[in-house]
Write a protein that holds these residues in place. Structure first.
Motif, mmCIF file in Angstrom:
data_model
loop_
_atom_site.group_PDB
_atom_site.id
_atom_site.type_symbol
_atom_site.label_atom_id
_atom_site.label_comp_id
_atom_site.label_asym_id
_atom_site.label_seq_id
_atom_site.Cartn_x
_atom_site.Cartn_y
_atom_site.Cartn_z
ATOM 1 N N PRO A 46 0.571 -1.179 0.121
ATOM 2 C CA PRO A 46 -0.444 0.001 0.368
ATOM 3 C C PRO A 46 0.479 1.334 -0.353
ATOM 4 C CG PRO A 46 -0.992 -2.029 1.558
ATOM 5 C CD PRO A 46 0.879 -1.645 1.103
ATOM 6 N N GLY A 47 0.558 2.163 -0.772
ATOM 7 C CA GLY A 47 1.497 3.593 -1.008
ATOM 8 C C GLY A 47 0.816 4.450 -2.355
ATOM 9 N N PRO A 48 1.273 5.189 -2.432
ATOM 10 C CA PRO A 48 0.348 6.288 -3.907
ATOM 11 C C PRO A 48 0.071 4.664 -4.392
ATOM 12 C CG PRO A 48 2.397 7.369 -3.085
ATOM 13 C CD PRO A 48 2.259 5.939 -2.626
ATOM 14 N N ASN A 49 -1.046 5.291 -5.271
ATOM 15 C CA ASN A 49 -1.045 4.163 -7.088
ATOM 16 C C ASN A 49 -0.931 2.585 -6.375
ATOM 17 O OD1 ASN A 49 -2.263 6.815 -7.787
ATOM 18 N ND2 ASN A 49 -0.114 7.594 -8.980
ATOM 19 N N TYR A 50 -1.060 2.032 -5.772
ATOM 20 C CA TYR A 50 -0.809 1.229 -5.224
ATOM 21 C C TYR A 50 -1.569 0.046 -6.081
ATOM 22 C CZ TYR A 50 -3.835 -0.571 -1.351
ATOM 23 O OH TYR A 50 -4.745 -0.722 -0.249
ATOM 24 N N ILE A 51 -3.054 0.408 -6.057
ATOM 25 C CA ILE A 51 -4.006 -0.402 -6.977
ATOM 26 C C ILE A 51 -4.284 -0.188 -7.859
ATOM 27 C CG2 ILE A 51 -6.319 -0.798 -6.664
ATOM 28 C CD1 ILE A 51 -5.909 -1.460 -4.666
ATOM 29 N N GLU A 52 -3.596 0.678 -8.884
ATOM 30 C CA GLU A 52 -3.334 0.831 -9.898
ATOM 31 C C GLU A 52 -2.072 0.339 -10.553
ATOM 32 O OE1 GLU A 52 -1.088 2.394 -13.062
ATOM 33 O OE2 GLU A 52 -0.828 2.663 -11.388
ATOM 34 N N LYS A 53 -1.316 0.143 -9.503
ATOM 35 C CA LYS A 53 0.217 -0.548 -10.065
ATOM 36 C C LYS A 53 -0.273 -2.074 -9.861
ATOM 37 C CE LYS A 53 3.359 3.030 -8.013
ATOM 38 N NZ LYS A 53 4.153 3.047 -7.863
ATOM 39 N N ARG A 54 -1.406 -2.568 -9.385
ATOM 40 C CA ARG A 54 -1.668 -3.778 -8.660
ATOM 41 C C ARG A 54 -1.437 -3.952 -9.721
ATOM 42 N NH1 ARG A 54 -3.506 -5.175 -2.866
ATOM 43 N NH2 ARG A 54 -1.028 -4.701 -1.697
ATOM 44 N N GLU A 55 -3.154 -3.573 -10.506
ATOM 45 C CA GLU A 55 -3.278 -3.843 -11.845
ATOM 46 C C GLU A 55 -2.467 -4.040 -12.617
ATOM 47 O OE1 GLU A 55 -7.055 -4.921 -13.986
ATOM 48 O OE2 GLU A 55 -7.337 -4.171 -12.410
ATOM 49 N N ARG A 56 -1.741 -3.441 -13.365
ATOM 50 C CA ARG A 56 -1.095 -2.824 -14.332
ATOM 51 C C ARG A 56 0.263 -4.291 -14.191
ATOM 52 N NH1 ARG A 56 4.178 0.593 -14.940
ATOM 53 N NH2 ARG A 56 2.419 1.856 -13.018
ATOM 54 N N PHE A 57 0.862 -4.635 -13.179
ATOM 55 C CA PHE A 57 1.732 -5.594 -13.055
ATOM 56 C C PHE A 57 1.392 -7.132 -12.784
ATOM 57 C CE2 PHE A 57 4.416 -2.031 -10.477
ATOM 58 C CZ PHE A 57 4.963 -1.603 -12.299
ATOM 59 N N THR A 58 -0.549 -7.560 -12.834
ATOM 60 C CA THR A 58 -1.126 -8.836 -12.654
ATOM 61 C C THR A 58 -0.994 -8.882 -13.969
ATOM 62 O OG1 THR A 58 -2.926 -7.936 -11.793
ATOM 63 C CG2 THR A 58 -1.799 -8.376 -10.358
ATOM 64 N N LYS A 59 -1.173 -7.862 -14.883
ATOM 65 C CA LYS A 59 -1.500 -8.318 -16.446
ATOM 66 C C LYS A 59 -0.399 -8.952 -16.919
ATOM 67 C CE LYS A 59 -5.578 -5.507 -17.343
ATOM 68 N NZ LYS A 59 -6.153 -4.015 -16.684
ATOM 69 N N ARG A 60 -0.393 -9.765 -18.157
ATOM 70 C CA ARG A 60 0.774 -10.440 -18.650
ATOM 71 C C ARG A 60 1.659 -8.874 -19.486
ATOM 72 N NH1 ARG A 60 0.839 -13.110 -23.766
ATOM 73 N NH2 ARG A 60 2.593 -14.288 -24.226
ATOM 74 N N LYS A 61 2.365 -9.154 -19.754
ATOM 75 C CA LYS A 61 3.044 -8.305 -20.957
ATOM 76 C C LYS A 61 4.210 -8.617 -21.266
ATOM 77 C CE LYS A 61 4.474 -4.457 -17.884
ATOM 78 N NZ LYS A 61 4.372 -2.912 -17.704
ATOM 79 N N LEU A 62 4.604 -8.239 -22.757
ATOM 80 C CA LEU A 62 6.281 -8.469 -23.390
ATOM 81 C C LEU A 62 6.879 -7.115 -23.789
ATOM 82 C CD1 LEU A 62 3.386 -10.767 -25.911
ATOM 83 C CD2 LEU A 62 5.233 -11.384 -24.007
ATOM 84 N N PHE A 63 7.851 -7.359 -23.801
ATOM 85 C CA PHE A 63 8.806 -6.062 -23.784
ATOM 86 C C PHE A 63 10.076 -6.990 -24.319
ATOM 87 C CE2 PHE A 63 8.957 -6.716 -19.221
ATOM 88 C CZ PHE A 63 9.758 -6.961 -18.722
ATOM 89 N N ASN A 64 10.858 -5.442 -25.070
ATOM 90 C CA ASN A 64 12.362 -5.622 -24.583
ATOM 91 C C ASN A 64 12.993 -5.197 -24.491
ATOM 92 O OD1 ASN A 64 11.097 -7.451 -27.326
ATOM 93 N ND2 ASN A 64 11.470 -5.383 -28.749
ATOM 94 N N GLU A 65 14.541 -5.538 -24.095
ATOM 95 C CA GLU A 65 15.326 -5.558 -23.592
ATOM 96 C C GLU A 65 16.529 -5.631 -24.013
ATOM 97 O OE1 GLU A 65 14.782 -6.873 -18.863
ATOM 98 O OE2 GLU A 65 15.272 -8.249 -20.389
ATOM 99 N N TYR A 66 17.255 -4.284 -24.774
ATOM 100 C CA TYR A 66 18.827 -3.771 -25.452
ATOM 101 C C TYR A 66 20.270 -4.391 -24.153
ATOM 102 C CZ TYR A 66 14.790 -2.875 -28.220
ATOM 103 O OH TYR A 66 14.107 -3.068 -28.957
ATOM 104 N N ALA A 67 20.974 -5.387 -24.536
ATOM 105 C CA ALA A 67 22.015 -5.035 -23.384
ATOM 106 C C ALA A 67 22.818 -4.939 -24.380
ATOM 107 C CB ALA A 67 22.080 -6.109 -22.257
#
Length: 160
Positions: A46-67
């Protein structure tokens, strides 16, 4: 859950070589296709926008990383064409996605590995297991980072 698949290009330069050991400088640009999903929504406290963050991060997400890793390989020749080695590298990384553990953008990619190689003329067949850690050295929050285990295979061509 954090998974990735990747493509790497390796450029190696032999720094020193004797009868059984060689020391190689490694330059390794990489593209990681990453997948992330937070499985325990209570990881986001719990903290600022924690409900929105939980909602966003519990959805499957695809992204690229460049190293762009730079490191050292210490190789020991077991037989004429068969060798084993340890690898350590570090380098800057750009992540196109953020997670509850690592902010989008600049970070570092650290890799430690052990492998085996078989050389046939100018071609080297390579098999290795790696441990990878991504974090941003406390430059941004969050910085818990991600850890992953990789199994890699590759073919190298010797250019003289």
């Amino acid at each position: 859950m954090y998974r990735n698949h990747f493509f790497k290009v390796q450029i190696k330069y032999i720094l020193k070589q004797n009868r059984n050991f060689s020391y190689e400088l490694l330059f390794e640009p990489s593209l990681y296709f990453s997948e992330h999903q937070l499985l325990n929504k209570f990881f986001v406290k719990p903290g600022p926008n924690y409900i929105e963050k939980r909602e966003r991060f519990t959805k499957r997400k695809l992204f690229n990383e460049y190293a762009l890793n730079i490191g050292l390989i210490v190789r020991y020749r077991l037989l004429n064409n068969f060798s084993t080695y340890f690898l350590g590298s570090i380098g800057p990384m750009i992540s196109a996605g953020d997670t509850e553990r690592l902010k989008k953008g600049f970070a570092f990619s650290d890799i430690f590995g052990i492998g085996f190689s078989y050389k046939q003329k100018a071609i080297l067949f390579d098999f290795r297991m790696t441990l990878r850690h991504n974090s941003n050295a406390n430059l941004y929050i969050p910085n818990i980072g991600h850890n992953s285990i990789g199994f890699e295979t590759g073919i190298s061509f010797e250019i003289k």
